[in-house]
Design a protein around this motif. Sequence first.
Motif, PDB file in Angstrom:
ATOM      1  N   GLU A 347      48.042  34.123  47.252  1.00 20.09           N
ATOM      2  CA  GLU A 347      47.635  34.424  46.856  1.00 20.09           C
ATOM      3  C   GLU A 347      46.996  36.037  45.967  1.00 20.09           C
ATOM      4  O   GLU A 347      46.511  36.488  45.283  1.00 20.09           O
ATOM      5  CB  GLU A 347      45.790  34.076  46.707  1.00 20.09           C
ATOM      6  CG  GLU A 347      45.102  32.970  46.771  1.00 20.09           C
ATOM      7  CD  GLU A 347      45.495  31.578  45.697  1.00 20.09           C
ATOM      8  OE1 GLU A 347      45.332  32.758  44.764  1.00 20.09           O
ATOM      9  OE2 GLU A 347      46.582  31.063  46.172  1.00 20.09           O
ATOM     10  N   GLU A 348      48.011  36.305  46.897  1.00 20.23           N
ATOM     11  CA  GLU A 348      47.581  38.055  46.963  1.00 20.23           C
ATOM     12  C   GLU A 348      48.478  39.326  46.165  1.00 20.23           C
ATOM     13  O   GLU A 348      48.438  40.429  45.760  1.00 20.23           O
ATOM     14  CB  GLU A 348      48.471  38.851  48.272  1.00 20.23           C
ATOM     15  CG  GLU A 348      47.157  38.508  49.489  1.00 20.23           C
ATOM     16  CD  GLU A 348      47.581  39.538  51.023  1.00 20.23           C
ATOM     17  OE1 GLU A 348      48.407  40.236  50.799  1.00 20.23           O
ATOM     18  OE2 GLU A 348      46.806  39.264  52.243  1.00 20.23           O
ATOM     19  N   ALA A 349      49.713  38.259  45.792  1.00 16.55           N
ATOM     20  CA  ALA A 349      50.518  39.210  44.840  1.00 16.55           C
ATOM     21  C   ALA A 349      51.358  38.110  43.692  1.00 16.55           C
ATOM     22  O   ALA A 349      51.575  36.934  44.258  1.00 16.55           O
ATOM     23  CB  ALA A 349      51.450  40.676  45.244  1.00 16.55           C
ATOM     24  N   VAL A 362      48.149  43.352  33.845  1.00 12.47           N
ATOM     25  CA  VAL A 362      47.491  44.310  35.486  1.00 12.47           C
ATOM     26  C   VAL A 362      46.559  44.902  36.382  1.00 12.47           C
ATOM     27  O   VAL A 362      46.439  45.018  37.467  1.00 12.47           O
ATOM     28  CB  VAL A 362      48.886  46.075  34.845  1.00 12.47           C
ATOM     29  CG1 VAL A 362      49.918  45.885  34.129  1.00 12.47           C
ATOM     30  CG2 VAL A 362      47.873  45.728  33.974  1.00 12.47           C
ATOM     31  N   ASN A 363      45.809  43.966  35.471  1.00  7.32           N
ATOM     32  CA  ASN A 363      44.689  43.807  36.803  1.00  7.32           C
ATOM     33  C   ASN A 363      44.135  41.535  37.445  1.00  7.32           C
ATOM     34  O   ASN A 363      43.245  42.230  37.347  1.00  7.32           O
ATOM     35  CB  ASN A 363      43.082  44.266  35.932  1.00  7.32           C
ATOM     36  CG  ASN A 363      43.444  43.144  34.322  1.00  7.32           C
ATOM     37  OD1 ASN A 363      44.194  42.598  34.490  1.00  7.32           O
ATOM     38  ND2 ASN A 363      41.608  43.473  33.936  1.00  7.32           N
ATOM     39  N   LYS A 364      45.138  41.895  37.859  1.00  2.48           N
ATOM     40  CA  LYS A 364      44.941  40.545  37.895  1.00  2.48           C
ATOM     41  C   LYS A 364      44.930  40.822  39.973  1.00  2.48           C
ATOM     42  O   LYS A 364      44.439  39.835  40.517  1.00  2.48           O
ATOM     43  CB  LYS A 364      46.620  39.565  37.548  1.00  2.48           C
ATOM     44  CG  LYS A 364      45.847  38.132  38.271  1.00  2.48           C
ATOM     45  CD  LYS A 364      47.227  36.998  37.692  1.00  2.48           C
ATOM     46  CE  LYS A 364      46.703  35.558  38.232  1.00  2.48           C
ATOM     47  NZ  LYS A 364      45.303  35.408  37.284  1.00  2.48           N
ATOM     48  N   PHE A 365      46.129  41.100  40.671  1.00  4.13           N
ATOM     49  CA  PHE A 365      45.642  40.878  41.607  1.00  4.13           C
ATOM     50  C   PHE A 365      45.932  43.002  42.713  1.00  4.13           C
ATOM     51  O   PHE A 365      46.532  43.028  42.270  1.00  4.13           O
ATOM     52  CB  PHE A 365      47.524  40.823  42.209  1.00  4.13           C
ATOM     53  CG  PHE A 365      47.866  39.231  42.061  1.00  4.13           C
ATOM     54  CD1 PHE A 365      47.376  38.331  42.601  1.00  4.13           C
ATOM     55  CD2 PHE A 365      48.961  39.269  40.593  1.00  4.13           C
ATOM     56  CE1 PHE A 365      47.819  36.719  42.506  1.00  4.13           C
ATOM     57  CE2 PHE A 365      49.301  37.473  40.744  1.00  4.13           C
ATOM     58  CZ  PHE A 365      48.561  36.793  41.434  1.00  4.13           C
ATOM     59  N   ALA A 366      44.116  43.066  42.994  1.00  2.00           N
ATOM     60  CA  ALA A 366      44.073  44.322  43.161  1.00  2.00           C
ATOM     61  C   ALA A 366      44.904  44.055  44.962  1.00  2.00           C
ATOM     62  O   ALA A 366      44.739  43.671  45.979  1.00  2.00           O
ATOM     63  CB  ALA A 366      42.393  43.744  44.031  1.00  2.00           C
ATOM     64  N   SER A 416      59.857  41.975  42.224  1.00  2.90           N
ATOM     65  CA  SER A 416      59.144  41.595  40.846  1.00  2.90           C
ATOM     66  C   SER A 416      58.412  40.189  41.185  1.00  2.90           C
ATOM     67  O   SER A 416      58.761  39.349  42.291  1.00  2.90           O
ATOM     68  CB  SER A 416      59.568  41.537  39.745  1.00  2.90           C
ATOM     69  OG  SER A 416      60.788  40.629  40.194  1.00  2.90           O
ATOM     70  N   TRP A 417      58.534  39.605  40.417  1.00  3.91           N
ATOM     71  CA  TRP A 417      57.782  37.981  40.271  1.00  3.91           C
ATOM     72  C   TRP A 417      58.466  37.169  40.502  1.00  3.91           C
ATOM     73  O   TRP A 417      58.176  35.619  41.708  1.00  3.91           O
ATOM     74  CB  TRP A 417      56.651  37.584  39.266  1.00  3.91           C
ATOM     75  CG  TRP A 417      58.053  38.064  38.038  1.00  3.91           C
ATOM     76  CD1 TRP A 417      58.537  39.110  37.208  1.00  3.91           C
ATOM     77  CD2 TRP A 417      59.079  37.375  37.271  1.00  3.91           C
ATOM     78  NE1 TRP A 417      59.013  38.767  36.100  1.00  3.91           N
ATOM     79  CE2 TRP A 417      59.823  37.045  36.381  1.00  3.91           C
ATOM     80  CE3 TRP A 417      59.353  35.229  38.101  1.00  3.91           C
ATOM     81  CZ2 TRP A 417      60.993  37.072  35.680  1.00  3.91           C
ATOM     82  CZ3 TRP A 417      60.835  35.273  37.419  1.00  3.91           C
ATOM     83  CH2 TRP A 417      60.972  35.611  36.346  1.00  3.91           C
TER      84      TRP A 417
END
Length: 701
Positions: A347-349, A362-366, A416-417
């Motif tokens: 869930e983290e990145a 860019v604001n999905k994974f804190a 990256s993804w």
Amino acid sequence: MDQLLNRSIKLNQTSPEILRAQIRASFHQTADLYESLFENLVSDEAYFVKPISLRHPLIFYFGHTNTFFINKLILSGLISKRVNAKFESMFAVGVDEMGWDDVNDQNYDWPKVHEVKVYRARVRQVVDALISELPLNLPIDWESPWWIILMGIEHERIHLETSSVLIRQHALKYVKPSADWSICPEQHAPAPINSLVNINARDVEIGKRDASYGWDNEYGVFEKHCSAFQAAMYLTSNAEFLGFVEAGGYTNDDYWAEEGLSWKKYANANHPTFWTGQASQWKLRVMAEEIAMPWSWPAEVNYHEAKAFCHWKTEQLGATVRMPTEAEWYSLYEEAGLSDEGVSNSEEANLYLDHFASSCPVNKFAHGELFDVVGNVWQWTETPIFPFDGFKVHPIYDDFTTPTFDGRHNLIKGGSWIGTGNEALKSARYAFRRHFFQHAGFRYIVTDTPIEDHSSHYEDDKQLSEYAEFHYGDTYYGVPNFPKALSELAINVMQGQPMRTALDLGCATGRATFELAKHFDHVTGIDFSARFIGLALKLAQQGVLRYTMATEGDLVSYQERSLADLGLEDVVKKVDFWQGDACNLKPSFTGYDLILAANLIDRLYSPRHFLNAIHNRLNIGGILMITSPYTWLEEHTPREEWIGGFKRDGENVTTLDGLKELLGQHFELVNQPLKVPFVIRETQHKFQHTLSEVTFWKRIL
Ligand SMILES: [Fe+2]
């Protein structure tokens, strides 16, 4: 696909059989994933048309990762039979995949796609059989044969990513979206407004410690204190980058550094490379389609574009904006509280292909106060890759890293993804030319701390490397290190005399200067060659020297020597080095208790002039130590300047005779002359063995 298999395998396990099963699973899963990536191509033709002129067509990369396995397994002696010798030559090396050189435009007689599929299947059988049968002794480390199998797997994971970039650069008509590679559906949200987060000062220590496969450049130690700075909360989004584009960022050359400017002109760039369409309606090219611009996704640019943006942003904020250095990225990582082993929770990145075959907002994974410290897109850093202290080249892949130690390959961090395996680890160090495109963007920071220069490429000038080895390297044929032996002789002769300052004249790469400084208060090294002095200075400043050594023909080995290993790190503060002419020294070089002129006099254009004036530099009672093989050559010394080695009035005049004649007025000869040997290594099969005559002269007048 089993997502967990996209993680790096932990090698510090206790059960060899569990580890063997994990490696086999990872091997097949990586190959499956790689083959699945090519399902994004619509036709066989798509394999043979180059996506970009600088790279081979994709058929090369399709075969290359399996050829790599076979070639490395053969090189390490784990298998002896090739699967397909023709393919294994054709698919071996095409382009420096870490570099940026033009592909040789020769016509390759590429095989058909189905032939390569058959080849891939056969290689799979070979490697699978090896994984089943090879004895597995724990731990698996750098010397283990299993390291080579892991190397093959991780190499394919690198090409999984770089091939996905090539597919993204391919003409739209050659690609099609596929269900296994679906992109992030969150494309329409507005981008968040960026803001700055305070990052605390801290000491960071870099160097791979985790128990998984690593590339050679990750090992060793680097420690750095990072001052406090401010960092952008988010990676720079497409929306934020649009501000730069619309402000004329690509037309105003003032924002571009010299190298970036020449790239911009060469590429005729006026917007990020994956932006398509018109300014009124920008679109984004993702891997296999074009979509309406997702403004909240990260801007993907090369280093030059990111740097130009930072210059513009500096103007906007009235404070210095740049990208983080490698060490500052570690500071961000620690500030975010991420684990040393990297992200393990899916869930983290946006990493490990856990979520999408594309970027996401860019604001999905804190990560703490920051977002996307790892994952989404790679982040450019300001740091050209350099070797950590203790770096060694892995002998089975000796050109993975060293070609990138040229000051022109900047590190990217974070993954990256599509970053899987080693790529996704905190310790990973991938470096690309600054104009290279990956799934890479950037986070800007605000700081006044200057960027440190670690440039330390391998010295490959033949003469410099020979001297570096002569002074700091191994000994050969039992002949002791020459400059060290001379220093010891000098110290012996100096017993009972003051040892305040010494001059090492013709110091070359400086070993005797360092050695003498163990006994003298201060030693100055001077050489006519700025290149030699440059090497000595670099060693004094960085404590380490790296050079290549000829083995035979074009083959070289890589050497690293450090002052610490030679017991000389404490004397650095007692030495200085200058470029200078022994026949015309600056007046300030005077008042010495010892002057060493090692292998100097037969290289001077006027040894007579030198010998007539040298007493002026020496204290009364001081020692002049001259060593020379008396190799007189007209290319260095005009014949009329020779001080010996010729007949005069029918009688032999030796150089020792000449020395006595020229020095007699101010010096007396101390002890009998000695012959001290030295060996200079040219290649692993060729060495020069020379005797240098050593004389000591005490200044009496
Ligand atoms: Fe490769």
